[in-house]
Structure formats: C-alpha cells, structure tokens
Design an enzyme around this catalytic site. Structure first.
Site, PDB file in Angstrom:
ATOM      1  N   LYS A 182     -13.110   2.648  -1.941  1.00  0.00           N
ATOM      2  CA  LYS A 182     -14.064   3.025  -0.886  1.00  0.00           C
ATOM      3  C   LYS A 182     -15.152   3.917  -1.484  1.00  0.00           C
ATOM      4  O   LYS A 182     -16.339   3.738  -1.221  1.00  0.00           O
ATOM      5  CB  LYS A 182     -13.350   3.788   0.240  1.00  0.00           C
ATOM      6  CG  LYS A 182     -12.495   2.928   1.167  1.00  0.00           C
ATOM      7  CD  LYS A 182     -11.982   3.760   2.348  1.00  0.00           C
ATOM      8  CE  LYS A 182     -11.078   2.968   3.282  1.00  0.00           C
ATOM      9  NZ  LYS A 182     -10.583   3.710   4.434  1.00  0.00           N
TER      10      LYS A 182
ATOM     11  N   HIS B 118       6.795 -27.012   0.936  1.00  0.00           N
ATOM     12  CA  HIS B 118       6.082 -28.070   0.205  1.00  0.00           C
ATOM     13  C   HIS B 118       4.985 -27.462  -0.662  1.00  0.00           C
ATOM     14  O   HIS B 118       4.014 -28.121  -0.988  1.00  0.00           O
ATOM     15  CB  HIS B 118       5.530 -29.090   1.208  1.00  0.00           C
ATOM     16  CG  HIS B 118       6.633 -29.714   2.008  1.00  0.00           C
ATOM     17  ND1 HIS B 118       7.275 -30.877   1.615  1.00  0.00           N
ATOM     18  CD2 HIS B 118       7.270 -29.290   3.137  1.00  0.00           C
ATOM     19  CE1 HIS B 118       8.234 -31.161   2.481  1.00  0.00           C
ATOM     20  NE2 HIS B 118       8.254 -30.208   3.421  1.00  0.00           N
TER      21      HIS B 118
ATOM     22  N   GLU C 199       0.822  -1.207   0.000  1.00  0.00           N
ATOM     23  CA  GLU C 199       0.000   0.000   0.000  1.00  0.00           C
ATOM     24  C   GLU C 199       0.863   1.267   0.000  1.00  0.00           C
ATOM     25  O   GLU C 199       0.436   2.311  -0.478  1.00  0.00           O
ATOM     26  CB  GLU C 199      -0.918  -0.025   1.228  1.00  0.00           C
ATOM     27  CG  GLU C 199      -2.307   0.519   0.941  1.00  0.00           C
ATOM     28  CD  GLU C 199      -3.292   0.222   2.054  1.00  0.00           C
ATOM     29  OE1 GLU C 199      -3.887  -0.872   2.034  1.00  0.00           O
ATOM     30  OE2 GLU C 199      -3.480   1.072   2.944  1.00  0.00           O
TER      31      GLU C 199
HETATM   32  O1  PA5 Z   1      -3.173   1.858   5.822  1.00  0.00           O
HETATM   33  C1  PA5 Z   1      -4.240   2.370   5.573  1.00  0.00           C
HETATM   34  O2  PA5 Z   1      -4.400   3.592   5.583  1.00  0.00           O
HETATM   35  C2  PA5 Z   1      -5.459   1.511   5.247  1.00  0.00           C
HETATM   36  O3  PA5 Z   1      -5.138   0.174   5.117  1.00  0.00           O
HETATM   37  C3  PA5 Z   1      -6.479   1.669   6.378  1.00  0.00           C
HETATM   38  O4  PA5 Z   1      -5.910   1.207   7.570  1.00  0.00           O
HETATM   39  C4  PA5 Z   1      -7.758   0.888   6.068  1.00  0.00           C
HETATM   40  O5  PA5 Z   1      -8.288   1.297   4.835  1.00  0.00           O
HETATM   41  C5  PA5 Z   1      -8.792   1.127   7.165  1.00  0.00           C
HETATM   42  O6  PA5 Z   1      -9.012   2.490   7.313  1.00  0.00           O
HETATM   43  P1  PA5 Z   1      -9.593   3.107   8.636  1.00  0.00           P
HETATM   44  O7  PA5 Z   1      -8.666   2.824   9.746  1.00  0.00           O
HETATM   45  O8  PA5 Z   1      -9.702   4.560   8.334  1.00  0.00           O
HETATM   46  O9  PA5 Z   1     -10.933   2.477   8.864  1.00  0.00           O
END
Ligand code: PA5
Length: 463
Positions: A436, A319, A290
């Site tokens: 989202k 394996h 990410e």
């Molecule tokens: O790293 C990030 O920003 C994302 O993976 C968020 O953690 C994830 O989308 C969840 O978002 P939130 O904590 O705002 O609910």
C-alpha cells in the site's frame, strides 16, 4: 439445529500410514500446548481480539436490521466497494446463502448484490456504463478508511451519483462501514452526513465478516444475519472446551501445524464439494495466508513462516487439479467441505429405450445428481486416502446461516490458534501495508516522498 462436524480420520496414520499421517498419540501429546494456546487467545478477548465477541453484539445486529428495513424495497442494486477483508466475506456469504442466480432474478423486492473488489478499469468502467444511479445503494467498506482502491472507487461513483442526483440527493445512496474515528473515510462521513456503521476496535479486516463489514450487505439482500451470529455463538461455546478432541478449532489448528512442520506439507488445500461454498474457501485462503504468512516470529526473529492456501471446488477441479493432488509431491493436505442435503433434488431421467444397450449412460438413468455428486466426492476421498494424502472433512448437514456462522467462527479461531503454534502475529499484515505504501508513493501522495525516492533509486523501480 445441526452442528458442523470435523472428521480427521483420513489424516491419521491408521488410514494413510505413518510417513504422512499423524497418530492420535502424537496429537494428544500436545494437549498442554493446545490448552496454553487457547488460554492465550481467550485472554485477549476483552482486549485486542474483540472479534471473538462479535456473535453477541445485539445492538449492532439491531441497528443493521433497522437500517435494512428502513431501505427495504427502495434499491434494486447493492454495491459493495471494498477489498480483501472488506469484500471476500461479503461474496462468500452471498454465494453460500443466496441463489447462484440471485442477480439474474432476485426474489421480489430484494436487491441484487455486486461486490466490486477490483479497480481494473475494465470492470469498474463496464459497471459505470451500466449502473442505474436511481436504484443503487453503495456500501463503502474500509476498516482503515484510506485504502486507495476503495477510496478511488468511492470518488468515481460518488461523482456519478452527484451528477445524476445532486449534492443532497446522492447522500441517501451511500452507506459507509469504517472505523469509528480514524481514517479519511470517517472524516468524509462527518462532512457529508452519510449513514454509517462501525468496524469495532479489535476487529481486523479478515476477522470482520461477522461485524457490519459482512452483515450489512447480507441483511440488505435478505440473508439471515441473526442465524449467522447464532451459529458463530454456538461454535464459540463449543470451542471454549480445552479438550482437544472436543474443540474443532483447536484440533484443526494443531493438525494444520503438525502436517506442515512435522510432515513437510506446506500447502493447505480447501476443497468444498459444494458450489455454494466455493467462495468460503477463497475467504479462508485470505484468512490463512495473510494471518500466518510472516517474515518475523513473535520475538522478532526472521523465520519466513506460513502455509500456502489453495482453494479448489468439487467436482470441477477433479478434472483439473486432482491428478496433481493424487500423484504429485507429498506437499499438500486437504480439507474437504462436504454437505449432506441441499435445497434441490435433480433426477436424471430414465435412459431412453434407444440408449438402453449403452452401458456408458444406462447406469445413470433414474439416479439423482446428488447421488452422483456424492459418489464423485467419496471417490476423490478414497483416491486421496489410497494415495496416502492426508484429507480431513468439515461436514455440513445442510448449508444454512447457522452452519455457515459456525464454520466462519471455527476457522477464525483456528487461524488465531495457528498464530500461537507457528509463533507469529496472526493479526498484523506488514506485507500488505508495504504494498500500500509503495502504491501511495508511486501515485505521488503527500507524505510518501521518501518512499518514492527509495523506489526510484532501487533497481526494481517501475517504468
Ligand atoms: O485483512 C486485512 O486487514 C486486509 O485484507 C484488509 O481487509 C484490506 O487490505 C482492506 O483494508 P481496509 O478495510 O482497511 O480498506
């Protein structure tokens, strides 16, 4: 207290040849670039990268420990409602530092921990059928305070709690971790008077495990959160050193970038030889994917960058995946996570007299499982090296809160530094936000009408 060690010998041309390996000279030639990247990240410490200072947030630690002791023994189950960076670290910490069978038989007075990081109705529905409202505490975690998955879970479990415990009674069964002022979840905290913790400014989801996001549920199930922060602080100190060979985060980031961009290896495999660290590899996969997987460079040019994280676990994946790793394309590099000693020694018994003539089992008699586990691990390392596959190791002498804290901090800093090397913003996630927004539009959320129209008129519209 032991330090984790990063060993890059088998990434070097001396071990695997110069077609796929890096030379020490090549690495050291980048010292100036490394110093600049480190300075750039450290300069943002007091600004937008506050996660760098999480190991020193003593007041936050105190408030978490106070809350944990105030509810100690009151709940049999802790349930985390969260997703992505608001869940992966919680699972990783529990697996690394708790027993694999914690939920089957928790230590006396300690709660079980469930992390519901999916809204698949077959998971949530099953949980609804089984959970015990009288003895369950929900930790609702969302940095943005509005993620649809987490908010829908909150509404579902809140309703069930209210039905069982009443409007007043249900409030003690919810503790929220979210932004201090933004997001609908904070608004709900204000209206309902739930106990709450703050995800501080400058701490993005995937960099938040050392904030109340990861620490609260850990403290509630007896993990040594103080030790975690101490380990992170020790790694922070180690990584202030700009000398490349002394700074494991800097070295890791540089190796990742060079193997990808100069040796054509876009796939980064994290391969813990440790059942307990398997979910740490999953946590790192999100952190890397990410943070570095980006369409745009920092200056806004379209570049489509990013390594592909893969997590495997030894010996299980020997394996499953190792055939591909040893003989497949030269598009992967490996980080083995290795462990010196553990809590258990399991002896293989003496071979029964009736099997002594069977060499296929006799050699195992009176050896230990750790010996075999480590031989399998070293065997994989040798096979990868012989096949000229770059493989580094991060060695934990033992898995403790202190060594796990070091690892978390090292990898967070390494990924931040990779953002400099790959020239992308490591701290945003426009691709996640796009998904989202599309989901909000499909669910008919007010304010997203234009996006819904766009989706419906596009050829990719779902039916
Ligand atoms: O790293 C990030 O920003 C994302 O993976 C968020 O953690 C994830 O989308 C969840 O978002 P939130 O904590 O705002 O609910």
């Amino acid at each position: 207290m032991s330090q984790i060690q990063f060993d890059l010998s088998n990434v070097l041309a001396d071990a695997i040849g110069s077609d796929h390996g890096l030379t020490m000279e090549e690495l050291l030639a980048d010292q100036a670039r490394c110093s600049a990247a480190l300075a750039e990240i450290q300069a943002r410490r007091d600004k937008d990268l506050r996660w760098l200072d999480l190991p020193y947030a003593q007041d936050v630690l105190d408030s978490i420990l106070d809350y944990a002791s105030s509810v100690n023994g009151r709940f049999k189950n802790i349930v985390v409602l969260g997703i992505g960076g608001s869940a992966l670290g919680n699972t990783a910490l529990q697996s690394a530092l708790g027993s694999p069978f914690h939920n089957v038989e928790p230590p006396p007075g300690v709660a079980r921990l469930f992390v519901l990081d999916n809204i698949d109705p077959d998971l949530v529905g099953e949980f609804l059928d089984h959970f015990d409202p009288d003895h369950t505490l929900f930790n609702v975690i969302s940095k943005s305070g509005g993620t649809a998955e987490t908010m829908s879970q909150f509404l579902i479990f809140r309703a069930r709690l209210v039905q069982h415990l009443g409007e007043e009674g249900h409030r003690d069964h919810i503790v929220v971790t979210t932004d201090k002022e933004n997001g609908v979840l904070r608004e709900i905290v204000e209206r309902e008077g739930y106990e709450s913790f703050i995800v501080p400014d400058g701490v993005g989801g995937r960099f938040s495990v050392l904030s109340p996001v990861g620490l609260l549920s850990s403290a509630l199930v007896g993990i040594d959160v103080k030790g975690l922060l101490k380990g992170a602080a020790d790694m922070d100190k180690r990584c202030q050193n700009e000398a490349l060979m002394e700074n494991p985060a800097l070295l890791y980031a540089l190796v990742q970038h060079k193997l990808h961009e100069e040796k054509g290896m876009p796939i980064a495999v994290t391969f813990p030889y440790s059942h307990r660290l398997a979910n740490m590899a999953a946590w790192y996969a999100q952190l890397l994917g990410e943070s570095i997987g980006k369409r745009l460079s920092k200056s806004g040019e379209e570049v489509f960058r990013g390594p592909t994280p893969v997590s495997a676990v030894g010996v299980t994946d020997q394996h499953s995946q190792v055939q591909l790793y040893v003989e497949g394309p030269f598009d992967k590099w490996f980080t083995l996570m290795t462990v010196g000693t553990g809590d258990h020694e399991v002896k293989i018994p003496q071979t029964p007299a009736s099997f002594r003539d069977l060499e296929g089992v006799d050699y195992l008699g009176e050896r230990s499982l750790r010996e075999l586990f480590q031989a399998e691990r070293d065997g994989t390392r040798i096979a990868l090296t012989d096949a000229k596959r770059p493989n580094a190791s991060i060695h934990f002498e033992t898995i403790t809160a202190h060594t796990v804290g070091q690892y978390i901090y090292m990898m967070e800093l390494a990924v931040a530094l990779m953002g400099e090397f790959y020239d992308v913003d490591a701290f945003d996630q426009p691709g996640v936000e796009a998904g989202k927004v599309a989901a909000y539009a499909l669910m008919g959320r007010a304010g997203f009408e234009a996006e819904r129209e766009r989706i419906e008129s596009a050829s990719c519209a779902t039916k």
